[in-house]
Design a protein around this motif. Structure first.
Motif, PDB file in Angstrom:
ATOM      1  N   LEU A 410       0.832  -1.204   0.000  1.00 25.42           N
ATOM      2  CA  LEU A 410       0.000   0.000   0.000  1.00 25.42           C
ATOM      3  C   LEU A 410       0.873   1.263   0.000  1.00 25.42           C
ATOM      4  CD1 LEU A 410      -2.779  -1.137   2.514  1.00 25.42           C
ATOM      5  CD2 LEU A 410      -3.064  -0.729   0.059  1.00 25.42           C
ATOM      6  N   PHE A 411       1.923   1.265   0.828  1.00 23.09           N
ATOM      7  CA  PHE A 411       2.815   2.429   0.863  1.00 23.09           C
ATOM      8  C   PHE A 411       3.528   2.613  -0.479  1.00 23.09           C
ATOM      9  CE2 PHE A 411       2.843   2.416   5.631  1.00 23.09           C
ATOM     10  CZ  PHE A 411       2.547   3.753   5.794  1.00 23.09           C
ATOM     11  N   THR A 412       3.959   1.519  -1.078  1.00 25.97           N
ATOM     12  CA  THR A 412       4.660   1.618  -2.369  1.00 25.97           C
ATOM     13  C   THR A 412       3.756   2.214  -3.443  1.00 25.97           C
ATOM     14  OG1 THR A 412       6.035  -0.299  -1.831  1.00 25.97           O
ATOM     15  CG2 THR A 412       5.834   0.277  -4.148  1.00 25.97           C
ATOM     16  N   ASN A 413       2.499   1.743  -3.462  1.00 25.54           N
ATOM     17  CA  ASN A 413       1.542   2.273  -4.441  1.00 25.54           C
ATOM     18  C   ASN A 413       1.258   3.745  -4.180  1.00 25.54           C
ATOM     19  OD1 ASN A 413      -0.566   1.522  -6.624  1.00 25.54           O
ATOM     20  ND2 ASN A 413      -1.765   2.602  -5.050  1.00 25.54           N
ATOM     21  N   MET A 444      -9.348  -3.130   9.672  1.00 24.81           N
ATOM     22  CA  MET A 444      -8.359  -2.078   9.438  1.00 24.81           C
ATOM     23  C   MET A 444      -8.719  -1.333   8.155  1.00 24.81           C
ATOM     24  SD  MET A 444      -4.188  -2.445   9.177  1.00 24.81           S
ATOM     25  CE  MET A 444      -4.060  -2.817  10.932  1.00 24.81           C
ATOM     26  N   ARG A 445      -8.599   0.005   8.210  1.00 33.80           N
ATOM     27  CA  ARG A 445      -8.976   0.835   7.061  1.00 33.80           C
ATOM     28  C   ARG A 445      -7.800   1.747   6.673  1.00 33.80           C
ATOM     29  NH1 ARG A 445     -13.642   3.078   4.567  1.00 33.80           N
ATOM     30  NH2 ARG A 445     -13.415   5.265   3.954  1.00 33.80           N
ATOM     31  N   TRP A 446      -7.391   1.614   5.417  1.00 34.30           N
ATOM     32  CA  TRP A 446      -6.360   2.477   4.803  1.00 34.30           C
ATOM     33  C   TRP A 446      -7.071   3.482   3.912  1.00 34.30           C
ATOM     34  CZ3 TRP A 446      -0.858   2.650   4.192  1.00 34.30           C
ATOM     35  CH2 TRP A 446      -0.418   3.365   3.071  1.00 34.30           C
ATOM     36  N   GLU A 447      -6.861   4.763   4.167  1.00 28.46           N
ATOM     37  CA  GLU A 447      -7.569   5.799   3.397  1.00 28.46           C
ATOM     38  C   GLU A 447      -6.587   6.886   2.955  1.00 28.46           C
ATOM     39  OE1 GLU A 447     -11.440   8.785   3.870  1.00 28.46           O
ATOM     40  OE2 GLU A 447     -10.826   7.473   5.523  1.00 28.46           O
ATOM     41  N   GLU A 448      -6.559   7.142   1.642  1.00 27.12           N
ATOM     42  CA  GLU A 448      -5.693   8.183   1.083  1.00 27.12           C
ATOM     43  C   GLU A 448      -6.543   9.387   0.656  1.00 27.12           C
ATOM     44  OE1 GLU A 448      -3.007   6.834  -1.975  1.00 27.12           O
ATOM     45  OE2 GLU A 448      -2.932   4.809  -1.118  1.00 27.12           O
ATOM     46  N   PRO A 457      -6.841   0.587 -11.936  1.00 28.70           N
ATOM     47  CA  PRO A 457      -5.788   0.147 -12.861  1.00 28.70           C
ATOM     48  C   PRO A 457      -6.371  -0.725 -13.973  1.00 28.70           C
ATOM     49  CG  PRO A 457      -5.739  -1.134 -10.843  1.00 28.70           C
ATOM     50  CD  PRO A 457      -6.743  -0.053 -10.616  1.00 28.70           C
ATOM     51  N   ARG A 458      -5.689  -0.714 -15.133  1.00 33.77           N
ATOM     52  CA  ARG A 458      -6.160  -1.518 -16.261  1.00 33.77           C
ATOM     53  C   ARG A 458      -5.918  -3.005 -16.026  1.00 33.77           C
ATOM     54  NH1 ARG A 458      -3.802   2.941 -18.730  1.00 33.77           N
ATOM     55  NH2 ARG A 458      -1.843   1.799 -19.060  1.00 33.77           N
ATOM     56  N   ARG A 459      -4.936  -3.327 -15.172  1.00 37.60           N
ATOM     57  CA  ARG A 459      -4.699  -4.744 -14.872  1.00 37.60           C
ATOM     58  C   ARG A 459      -4.356  -4.880 -13.386  1.00 37.60           C
ATOM     59  NH1 ARG A 459       0.690  -6.038 -14.479  1.00 37.60           N
ATOM     60  NH2 ARG A 459       2.180  -4.384 -15.080  1.00 37.60           N
ATOM     61  N   THR A 460      -4.562  -6.077 -12.866  1.00 37.52           N
ATOM     62  CA  THR A 460      -4.282  -6.342 -11.447  1.00 37.52           C
ATOM     63  C   THR A 460      -2.813  -6.707 -11.291  1.00 37.52           C
ATOM     64  OG1 THR A 460      -6.529  -7.174 -11.093  1.00 37.52           O
ATOM     65  CG2 THR A 460      -4.861  -7.759  -9.443  1.00 37.52           C
ATOM     66  N   GLY A 461      -2.078  -5.907 -10.514  1.00 39.05           N
ATOM     67  CA  GLY A 461      -0.657  -6.140 -10.320  1.00 39.05           C
ATOM     68  C   GLY A 461      -0.388  -7.129  -9.192  1.00 39.05           C
ATOM     69  N   PHE A 462       0.919  -7.411  -9.010  1.00 40.68           N
ATOM     70  CA  PHE A 462       1.321  -8.367  -7.981  1.00 40.68           C
ATOM     71  C   PHE A 462       0.922  -7.886  -6.583  1.00 40.68           C
ATOM     72  CE2 PHE A 462       4.448  -9.689  -4.784  1.00 40.68           C
ATOM     73  CZ  PHE A 462       4.315 -11.065  -4.857  1.00 40.68           C
ATOM     74  N   GLY A 463       1.083  -6.565  -6.348  1.00 34.56           N
ATOM     75  CA  GLY A 463       0.752  -6.027  -5.030  1.00 34.56           C
ATOM     76  C   GLY A 463      -0.699  -6.246  -4.671  1.00 34.56           C
ATOM     77  N   SER A 464      -1.598  -5.973  -5.623  1.00 33.88           N
ATOM     78  CA  SER A 464      -3.028  -6.158  -5.361  1.00 33.88           C
ATOM     79  C   SER A 464      -3.344  -7.621  -5.102  1.00 33.88           C
ATOM     80  CB  SER A 464      -3.848  -5.632  -6.533  1.00 33.88           C
ATOM     81  OG  SER A 464      -3.645  -4.245  -6.703  1.00 33.88           O
ATOM     82  N   ARG A 465      -2.729  -8.491  -5.886  1.00 32.70           N
ATOM     83  CA  ARG A 465      -2.973  -9.924  -5.686  1.00 32.70           C
ATOM     84  C   ARG A 465      -2.438 -10.386  -4.324  1.00 32.70           C
ATOM     85  NH1 ARG A 465      -1.044 -10.121 -10.985  1.00 32.70           N
ATOM     86  NH2 ARG A 465       0.906 -11.118 -10.294  1.00 32.70           N
ATOM     87  N   LEU A 466      -1.259  -9.863  -3.931  1.00 36.43           N
ATOM     88  CA  LEU A 466      -0.693 -10.248  -2.621  1.00 36.43           C
ATOM     89  C   LEU A 466      -1.617  -9.816  -1.485  1.00 36.43           C
ATOM     90  CD1 LEU A 466       2.997  -9.984  -1.516  1.00 36.43           C
ATOM     91  CD2 LEU A 466       1.222  -9.042  -0.040  1.00 36.43           C
ATOM     92  N   ILE A 467      -2.156  -8.605  -1.590  1.00 36.57           N
ATOM     93  CA  ILE A 467      -3.040  -8.105  -0.527  1.00 36.57           C
ATOM     94  C   ILE A 467      -4.323  -8.921  -0.455  1.00 36.57           C
ATOM     95  CG2 ILE A 467      -4.447  -6.146   0.220  1.00 36.57           C
ATOM     96  CD1 ILE A 467      -2.293  -4.317  -0.957  1.00 36.57           C
TER      97      ILE A 467
END
Length: 501
Positions: A410-413, A444-448, A457-467
């Motif tokens: 989440l922080f990286t994104n 837990m809630r992460w809010e930006e 995003p147009r495709r699901t990346g590794f980060g989203s899949r990991l989460i």
């Protein structure tokens, strides 16, 4: 038992009822300041004395010089199971020919001794006509004969025997404890006046001090303490004495005989007796083997942690060396992949660091979050952009590692595309717990907010899949990522219970 003084005075002086006209002798109440007052002669005193004899609770009868009944109170009549008229004037041996009063029995011998010597006697004997029951007797000279008071103490005797047997059994158990001792200490208003009243024989085995010596000199055990524990133990005992709260402490001693370092756990609880006196019941357990096992386990864990960190470092080195061979040929996408891979390894290492400090027994959620946020809070300005709000919780190792990796993604994104990619964005991380049918859960809630406009995003990346898939697989939970125009919102729902370590 109420005691009386009997004197040889006119027989007509003893209070008489219609059933007891044959009574001889007189009862005289003792005077603590001197000799007896003299015969009770008036009817008023007779009545008071009769009430007293009937109300003392003990059975009472008197015999003249020829062993004939001259007085029998109601308690004695009930005990013998016969009315007074059937016994008054008759010889006791004739009334009870086959009983403890018979010739040659202990009771008769003792009565004859009092009659012959004039010396009062107290003793115990079996009861008349009721096998298995016991009486407590008081026999004393009276008017040329004897007077006898007695009470049935069978139940008390049985209770005392039961208590003695129970104490013997408990002592046998306590004396043979292989790694512990039991003790009792009588409390006192002054702490220094407290004294042992019981110490099991096992004291000598675990401390090297005989139980008898510990009872005589309580400091014999205190002197075995290592110097660094003496003040600590003293202050804890003072506090327990003042508050009445239980005492529980682990201490180290030098065995009184072998000089070996031994670890002990001492526990004591205050108990108030029916008479208001306070007793401390204590237990001292030798936990040396347990301490050694803990030290050995700690050594193994530290070694394991060291090897895991070395393994992660080795993997990082291998990755760097492997990617470096492609440095002259790599494009932007390859450099990004290498950077992401190394960052994930660092995130995993930080999660391991938190658990290592806790010997992998779990971790505080606040520590996990602080470690995950650390790379993004290098400056004071950056620290104000990341807010956290929620109760501190203990979480299991799998959850600590999974949340570390999730927060890293989440922080990286956010740093690349979201709230941390400009100077005005903010991140708010909040969490709470609630009780569900399956147990406690963590939300837990992460809010930006304040970052560039967001689009899915147009495709699901590794980060989203990991989460999303990692939380479901590792923690039996779920994560939902919403790409709102104002900023990314990620909601995590995981169980707090049932997560293995």
């Amino acid at each position: 038992m109420i005691m009386f003084r009997w004197m040889n005075v006119p027989r007509s002086a003893l209070p008489a009822s219609p059933d007891q006209q044959r009574i001889s002798g007189a009862l005289v109440i003792p005077d603590d300041d001197g000799p007896s007052r003299g015969p009770i002669s008036d009817a008023k005193d007779h009545g008071r004395l009769a009430v007293l004899l009937e109300g003392i609770g003990d059975a009472f009868y008197s015999l003249d010089g020829e062993w004939r009944f001259t007085y029998i109170n109601r308690a004695a009549q009930e005990h013998f199971g016969a009315p007074a008229p059937s016994m008054l004037g008759r010889v006791i041996w004739d009334v009870f020919p086959h009983s403890p009063h018979s010739e040659g029995t202990d009771l008769r011998r003792r009565c004859e001794d009092v009659f012959r010597t004039g010396v009062a006697a107290s003793f115990e004997s079996r009861t008349v006509g009721a096998p298995g029951r016991h009486l407590e007797y008081r026999v004393f000279p009276y008017d040329g004969g004897i007077a006898v008071s007695f009470r049935d103490w069978t139940e008390r005797r049985r209770t005392e025997e039961y208590l003695r047997e129970s104490r013997a059994q408990l002592s046998a158990l306590a004396d043979n404890l292989p790694l512990g001792m039991v003790y009792q200490m009588r409390d006192a208003e002054n702490f220094f006046d407290r004294r042992f009243i019981y110490v099991s024989a096992s004291c000598e085995r675990i401390n090297g001090v005989p139980a008898e010596r510990a009872i005589e000199d309580p400091t014999a055990l205190y002197d075995l303490l290592l110097p660094e524990f003496r003040e600590k133990v003293f202050q804890a005992q003072i506090e327990s004495h003042a508050t009445g709260k239980p005492f529980d402490m682990e201490i180290a001693i030098r065995h009184g005989v072998t000089g070996e370092l031994r670890w002990q756990r001492i526990m004591a609880t205050r108990r108030i007796l029916p008479n208001g006196e306070a007793i401390w019941d204590g237990l001292q357990i030798d936990i040396t083997d347990h301490k050694r096992a803990e030290d050995h386990l700690r050594l193994l864990i530290n070694e394991l942690n060291h090897r895991v960190k070395n393994t992660l470092a080795t993997v990082q080195s291998l990755a760097a060396q492997s990617f470096s061979r492609l440095a002259s040929h790599e494009d932007e996408e390859l450099r990004a992949a290498r950077s992401a891979f190394e960052a994930r390894l660092f995130a995993l290492a930080r999660g391991h660091d938190v658990l290592t400090r806790e010997n992998w027994e779990g971790a505080n959620l606040s520590d996990v979050l602080a470690e995950a946020c650390a790379p993004y809070k290098a400056s004071a300005a950056e620290r104000t952009r990341i807010g956290m709000d929620g109760p501190d919780l203990r979480i299991a190792p799998p959850m600590a590692l999974c949340l570390s990796m999730t927060l890293h993604e989440l922080f990286t994104n956010a740093l690349k595309y979201g709230a941390l990619s400009n100077s005005s964005g903010r991140i708010r991380l909040s969490w709470s717990t609630f009780a569900a049918a399956t147990g406690q859960r963590l939300i837990m809630r992460w809010e930006e907010r304040g970052g560039p406009p967001v689009s899915p995003p147009r495709r699901t990346g590794f980060g989203s899949r990991l989460i999303q898939k990692g939380l479901a697989r590792e923690l039996n939970g779920s994560a939902h990522i919403a790409y709102e125009s104002a900023g990314v919102i990620c909601t995590i729902d995981v169980p707090l219970e049932g997560i293995g370590s």
